[in-house]
Design a protein around this motif. Structure first.
Motif, PDB file in Angstrom:
ATOM      1  N   ALA A 473       0.835  -1.204   0.000  1.00 22.52           N
ATOM      2  CA  ALA A 473       0.000   0.000   0.000  1.00 22.52           C
ATOM      3  C   ALA A 473       0.865   1.249   0.000  1.00 22.52           C
ATOM      4  O   ALA A 473       0.587   2.222  -0.722  1.00 22.52           O
ATOM      5  CB  ALA A 473      -0.934  -0.011   1.208  1.00 22.52           C
ATOM      6  N   LEU A 718      -4.976  -7.269  -2.988  1.00 26.40           N
ATOM      7  CA  LEU A 718      -5.443  -5.934  -2.602  1.00 26.40           C
ATOM      8  C   LEU A 718      -6.442  -5.396  -3.621  1.00 26.40           C
ATOM      9  O   LEU A 718      -7.408  -4.705  -3.253  1.00 26.40           O
ATOM     10  CB  LEU A 718      -4.249  -4.979  -2.468  1.00 26.40           C
ATOM     11  CG  LEU A 718      -3.276  -5.243  -1.319  1.00 26.40           C
ATOM     12  CD1 LEU A 718      -2.158  -4.206  -1.308  1.00 26.40           C
ATOM     13  CD2 LEU A 718      -4.010  -5.233   0.028  1.00 26.40           C
ATOM     14  N   TYR A 723      -8.831  -2.661  -1.995  1.00 33.16           N
ATOM     15  CA  TYR A 723      -7.907  -1.722  -1.352  1.00 33.16           C
ATOM     16  C   TYR A 723      -7.062  -0.952  -2.360  1.00 33.16           C
ATOM     17  O   TYR A 723      -6.435   0.049  -2.014  1.00 33.16           O
ATOM     18  CB  TYR A 723      -6.981  -2.463  -0.373  1.00 33.16           C
ATOM     19  CG  TYR A 723      -7.697  -2.848   0.896  1.00 33.16           C
ATOM     20  CD1 TYR A 723      -7.706  -2.000   1.995  1.00 33.16           C
ATOM     21  CD2 TYR A 723      -8.392  -4.048   0.985  1.00 33.16           C
ATOM     22  CE1 TYR A 723      -8.374  -2.342   3.160  1.00 33.16           C
ATOM     23  CE2 TYR A 723      -9.073  -4.405   2.144  1.00 33.16           C
ATOM     24  CZ  TYR A 723      -9.057  -3.551   3.220  1.00 33.16           C
ATOM     25  OH  TYR A 723      -9.731  -3.887   4.369  1.00 33.16           O
ATOM     26  N   HIS A 734      -9.971   2.854   1.561  1.00 35.80           N
ATOM     27  CA  HIS A 734      -9.574   1.840   2.537  1.00 35.80           C
ATOM     28  C   HIS A 734      -8.095   1.509   2.404  1.00 35.80           C
ATOM     29  O   HIS A 734      -7.434   1.168   3.385  1.00 35.80           O
ATOM     30  CB  HIS A 734     -10.425   0.587   2.358  1.00 35.80           C
ATOM     31  CG  HIS A 734     -11.894   0.833   2.503  1.00 35.80           C
ATOM     32  ND1 HIS A 734     -12.441   1.365   3.651  1.00 35.80           N
ATOM     33  CD2 HIS A 734     -12.919   0.638   1.630  1.00 35.80           C
ATOM     34  CE1 HIS A 734     -13.758   1.474   3.487  1.00 35.80           C
ATOM     35  NE2 HIS A 734     -14.066   1.049   2.285  1.00 35.80           N
ATOM     36  N   GLY A 735      -7.564   1.602   1.200  1.00 37.72           N
ATOM     37  CA  GLY A 735      -6.140   1.378   1.005  1.00 37.72           C
ATOM     38  C   GLY A 735      -5.299   2.428   1.691  1.00 37.72           C
ATOM     39  O   GLY A 735      -4.216   2.127   2.225  1.00 37.72           O
ATOM     40  N   LEU A 738      -5.105   1.319   5.186  1.00 38.63           N
ATOM     41  CA  LEU A 738      -4.170   0.196   5.320  1.00 38.63           C
ATOM     42  C   LEU A 738      -2.729   0.677   5.346  1.00 38.63           C
ATOM     43  O   LEU A 738      -1.888   0.117   6.068  1.00 38.63           O
ATOM     44  CB  LEU A 738      -4.387  -0.781   4.156  1.00 38.63           C
ATOM     45  CG  LEU A 738      -3.385  -1.940   4.031  1.00 38.63           C
ATOM     46  CD1 LEU A 738      -3.458  -2.848   5.263  1.00 38.63           C
ATOM     47  CD2 LEU A 738      -3.646  -2.733   2.758  1.00 38.63           C
ATOM     48  N   ARG A 754     -12.925  -1.683   8.391  1.00 37.03           N
ATOM     49  CA  ARG A 754     -13.750  -1.463   7.211  1.00 37.03           C
ATOM     50  C   ARG A 754     -15.149  -2.048   7.366  1.00 37.03           C
ATOM     51  O   ARG A 754     -16.143  -1.449   6.935  1.00 37.03           O
ATOM     52  CB  ARG A 754     -13.048  -2.088   6.004  1.00 37.03           C
ATOM     53  CG  ARG A 754     -13.840  -2.053   4.709  1.00 37.03           C
ATOM     54  CD  ARG A 754     -13.063  -2.794   3.641  1.00 37.03           C
ATOM     55  NE  ARG A 754     -13.733  -2.760   2.364  1.00 37.03           N
ATOM     56  CZ  ARG A 754     -13.254  -3.287   1.239  1.00 37.03           C
ATOM     57  NH1 ARG A 754     -12.082  -3.894   1.278  1.00 37.03           N
ATOM     58  NH2 ARG A 754     -13.922  -3.213   0.127  1.00 37.03           N
TER      59      ARG A 754
END
Length: 899
Positions: A473, A718, A723, A734-735, A738, A754
């Motif tokens: 990420a 991912l 993500y 959401h990524g 992360l 999440r």
């Protein structure tokens, strides 16, 4: 490019600062040869890797570089892998430079973070780099204990830091003596520019290896030299070879009793008892001593047995000094807490000059032992191997009770590196001319094996670097796709990738044998385990599809699962309806299916031809003489397809509008197998073994792409889980979350947030749920049944476990290492503590040591602090912050600066 510090070329470029004498004026000893070489390299502007024995003064090199930075008006960071070592280095640097000049950042503590010198854990620096903090004024980063590169969890963090630091920053890497230090320096040189390897193999205090044997025939102890005149001590070898090797039994004094009656020519030898050993060391002037025992309980038992036997190694003056240290360090703890921690026994042992030291003790008590030992007040410490890491506690001698240790699954012999680490504590510079390492006779290890271990200098540093979800990420967030792959190719793991073909082949053979065993364990008399797993995985995929849509990776995975004989429904050109898959082909561009229609036509199906993921609606048995190009074969298959029971299209649409078969995996006969869980675990293990075998085979044939391939699989997951959009090379909302979660189970933590598993929970309940991704039950005994404060909290745990299983299923499918499954064992304890229950009540009721409680709570607090910053919900952030406030109290608050 790296260079050996002793080379002619390096000497010819020697640079010496004009103020060097002033910079080293405060040293207690004149600089050694290796320290001067390191000073020269630093003055010449090079990175330095210093590999030297424990206690030889490696940190002097770091202190020199830091002092030079201060004179130049530049900043320095000192990083260490564990908080205890960071705290110690902070205190050391404060003594040199004063409190105003030194800061500390460990997660638990944030002291003067903008100081010119900042001590921090390696994770803190990694997080700084990923957060984009400006490091323009940073001149030097010290990476202490850099051999932690081979630590499974911490190791990758080292490599991330070394790779990502700005190139203007000079690196000082300090390591125990490793046999491949030149390789390490060459890698750092490749990544960061000119690097010098400075190696010192000579210990500051000579080491004398001894062998202690209890002779029951003569009722005496033999303390023998391991080596005489450069060779094995023949007397010790003969004595050991004369032994009858049987499992020893202990008497009530902690000494080993005779094992059996001697046979002709046999001799009754035994492992010397701890009490006898301490008395012998005292008589021969070999105290103070660290007695390494690889068991917490046995450390405690040994200290108790010695005191119960009446051993006293202190005088009145020393006992007064010990009492002062105890009062200073423990007076702030609650008397009830001290009682449950065995305070009276602890003090009684210290008064006798004896103590235990291990991770089961609360940090404050370990600090007392360390302070008393360093001051020469405690003469014998029974310790686990954790004492050998970082903490500065030299002794006159060390005793190693066994050369094998239990890993949780099996016993394995110490490595030369571990032996060197343990014996590195023997010998106090400036006090002892020699340090003694005393190995006790054992029925499981022969003398020649012990001597070989003692004489070996092989300590090969091995990278365990792997791309994690959080790393991926952050790479998406901060670098282009090409840059991200290039950075992975700069890792030490990639650097080492083509040096171990023989070792890989040996590992392959062992894994193939284990695979055969696991496949046999997975077979069920109730039915097909693979059918059960396939339906379960399909249900999981359907849920994921409803949430995120179908990605190309999912489509490839679903097509790859189809077996010859599977019937699927397609809408492909003129073909609409059921077809039979007769073959699958894996190509670079994806998976291609070969299928036969009801009209006997042979068709090829690519992922682009399918609107929905293909899922079997039935199956037939294919003719044995495979030949889809033959008309007779296609006629036979089409006939079987036409008579197969798959229901009509209308029936399917009425019963299941999605067109998918409604059969659930729990409907199968195999679901009634009482050993289903064991068989599923065996099947999953077989999948992992097959993936590992494939990866190892790929490493042998084409190792240069291994990390890149694994990174691509991480990216695929991912992408599938929403993500990241890998095609667009960007993170989702959401990524971004992360990217800020630094935890061993980072993606599971992100999913927990999440999916709202922490929403609307009070702080104590929230802490209980979060503890499930922090705690890991490691005892060979089954964990106690979990307790939850309410049905709602239990429901959150069940949902968390289901998410974890879904994630692990996808990790297996993609050939990734599976994350550690959540564990609810600590939930009741976390809830009780955050709810305000006392430490004494919790530890007294639970089968948990004080040290384990404090350490787990501190890991929980660290994650709660992260959640308080990154959770999407403001109410969750507030509840997590309140949970931290409630948790940092008592022994946990006291341990915040210690562990």
């Amino acid at each position: 490019m790296s260079s050996d510090a002793g080379s002619v070329g390096e000497r010819s470029r020697r640079v010496v600062r004009a103020d060097r004498d002033e910079l080293i004026s405060g040293l207690a000893f004149a600089p050694d040869r290796f320290q001067i070489e390191a000073f020269d390299a630093l003055d010449a502007g090079r990175n330095v890797v210093v590999a030297a024995p424990t206690g030889s003064g490696k940190t002097v090199v770091a202190e020199y570089g830091i002092a030079a930075d201060r004179v130049d008006g530049r900043r320095s960071f000192y990083t260490a892998p564990i908080k205890a070592l960071s705290n110690q280095k902070y205190r050391d640097l404060v003594e040199i430079h004063g409190e105003h000049a030194v800061g500390l950042l460990t997660g638990d503590n944030s002291i003067n973070g903008d100081a010119p010198i900042v001590v921090m854990t390696t994770e803190v620096l990694r997080n700084m780099i990923y957060a984009g903090r400006s490091l323009d004024d940073l001149a030097t980063v010290v990476v202490d204990e850099v051999h932690f590169l081979q630590d499974t969890y911490r190791g990758p963090v080292w490599e991330e830091v070394i790779i990502h630091l700005p190139h203007h920053v000079r690196l000082i890497a300090l390591s125990a003596t490793v046999s491949n230090v030149d390789e390490l320096a060459e890698w750092i040189g490749t990544v960061r520019g000119p690097t010098v390897a400075v190696v010192e193999r000579k210990r500051p205090v000579a080491l004398d290896n001894k062998y202690l044997v209890a002779d029951r025939d003569e009722n005496k102890l033999h303390l023998l030299e391991m080596f005489i005149g450069g060779g094995l001590n023949r007397d010790a070898l003969k004595l050991d070879e004369s032994a009858i090797r049987r499992r020893p039994r202990q008497d009530d004094r902690g000494n080993n009793r005779r094992q059996s009656r001697p046979t002709s020519g046999g001799r009754r030898l035994a492992t010397p008892g701890r009490i006898d050993t301490v008395e012998l060391l005292h008589d021969k002037g070999l105290l103070p001593s660290i007695f390494f025992i690889f068991s917490r309980n046995q450390c405690d038992e040994a200290a108790k047995a010695c005191v119960d036997a009446g051993i006293v190694l202190t005088d009145d003056h020393e006992r007064t000094a010990i009492a002062g240290i105890i009062d200073e360090r423990l007076s702030g703890l609650d008397p009830d807490d001290l009682e449950v921690l065995g305070y009276d026994r602890f003090v009684r042992q210290l008064d006798a000059g004896i103590a235990a030291h291990h991770a089961g003790m609360v940090p404050a008590m370990k600090e007392v032992v360390e302070a008393c030992f360093i001051a020469g007040l405690v003469k014998v410490v029974f310790a686990t191997e954790t004492l050998a890491v970082g903490i500065n506690m030299p002794a006159r001698s060390v005793v190693i009770e066994k050369l094998t240790k239990f890993t949780g699954d099996h016993h394995e012999q110490l490595t030369p590196g571990q032996y060197t680490q343990l014996t590195g504590r023997a010998g106090r510079r400036g006090l002892d001319e020699v340090g003694d390492a005393v190995v006790l006779w054992s029925p499981w290890t022969r003398f020649d094996e012990a001597a070989q271990l003692a004489s070996s200098s092989s300590y090969h540093l091995r990278s365990v670097f792997r791309p994690t979800y959080n790393m991926a990420a952050n790479l998406i967030r901060t670098h282009s796709a090409d840059e991200a792959h290039r950075l992975l190719n700069l890792s030490f793991a990639q650097f080492q990738a083509d040096r171990d073909v023989v070792r890989i082949e040996a590992r392959l053979e062992r894994k193939r044998e284990t695979l055969r065993e696991k496949l046999a364990e997975a077979e069920s008399p109730y039915g097909d385990i693979d059918e059960y797993r396939g339906l379960r995985d399909a249900a999981s995929a359907e849920r994921r599809q409803r949430r995120n849509g179908v990605s190309s990776g999912q489509m490839r995975g679903a097509m790859a699962k189809l077996k010859p004989g599977s019937i699927i429904r397609v809408s492909h050109g003129d073909v609409k309806g059921p077809v039979v898959v007769v073959a699958t082909a894996h190509r670079t561009s994806g998976v291609r299916l070969t299928a036969i229609t009801k009209g006997e036509a042979l068709i090829q199906i690519d992922g682009e031809d399918l609107v929905e993921m293909p899922e079997p609606v039935g199956s037939i048995k294919l003719p044995s003489n495979f030949g889809p190009q033959r008309k007779g074969y296609r006629r036979d298959v089409a006939k079987r397809l036409r008579t197969a029971d798959i229901g009509s299209d209308k029936q399917v649409i009425r019963s299941n509008p999605s067109g998918r078969r409604p059969l659930h995996h729990d409907d199968l006969d195999v679901a009634r197998d009482p050993d289903l869980r064991i068989r599923l675990e065996a099947a999953a293990r077989a999948d992992r073994l097959q993936d590992e075998i494939t990866k190892l085979q790929d490493r042998v044939s084409d190792k240069n792409q291994s990390l890149g391939d694994e990174f691509d699989r991480v990216l695929t997951l991912l992408d599938e889980w929403g993500y990241a959009d890998v095609a667009e090379w960007r993170l989702s909302e959401h990524g971004e979350m992360l990217a800020s979660v630094f935890n061993e189970t980072d993606l599971l933590v992100a999913e927990m947030l999440r999916e709202g598993l922490l929403d609307d929970l009070e702080p104590a309940d929230l802490a209980a749920v979060v503890s499930c991704v922090v705690y890991e039950h490691r005892s060979p005994d089954d964990p106690p049944a979990p307790w939850f404060s309410s049905k709602e909290v239990r429901s959150r745990w069940i949902r968390l476990a289901a998410i974890s299983e879904e994630l692990r299923t996808d990790e297996r499918r993609l050939g990734l290492g599976e994350h550690r499954a959540p564990d609810p064992t600590f939930a009741a304890i976390a809830h009780a503590w955050v709810a305000g229950e006392g430490f004494a009540e919790i530890v007294d009721e639970e089968e948990l040591t004080g040290g384990d409680f404090v350490r787990t709570m501190k890991m929980l607090i660290d994650l709660l602090r992260q959640i308080a910053k990154v959770a999407p919900s403001p109410s969750v952030r507030r509840a997590a912050g309140r949970a931290v406030d409630e948790a940092v109290r008592g022994v946990v608050a006291d341990g915040s600066s210690s562990s």
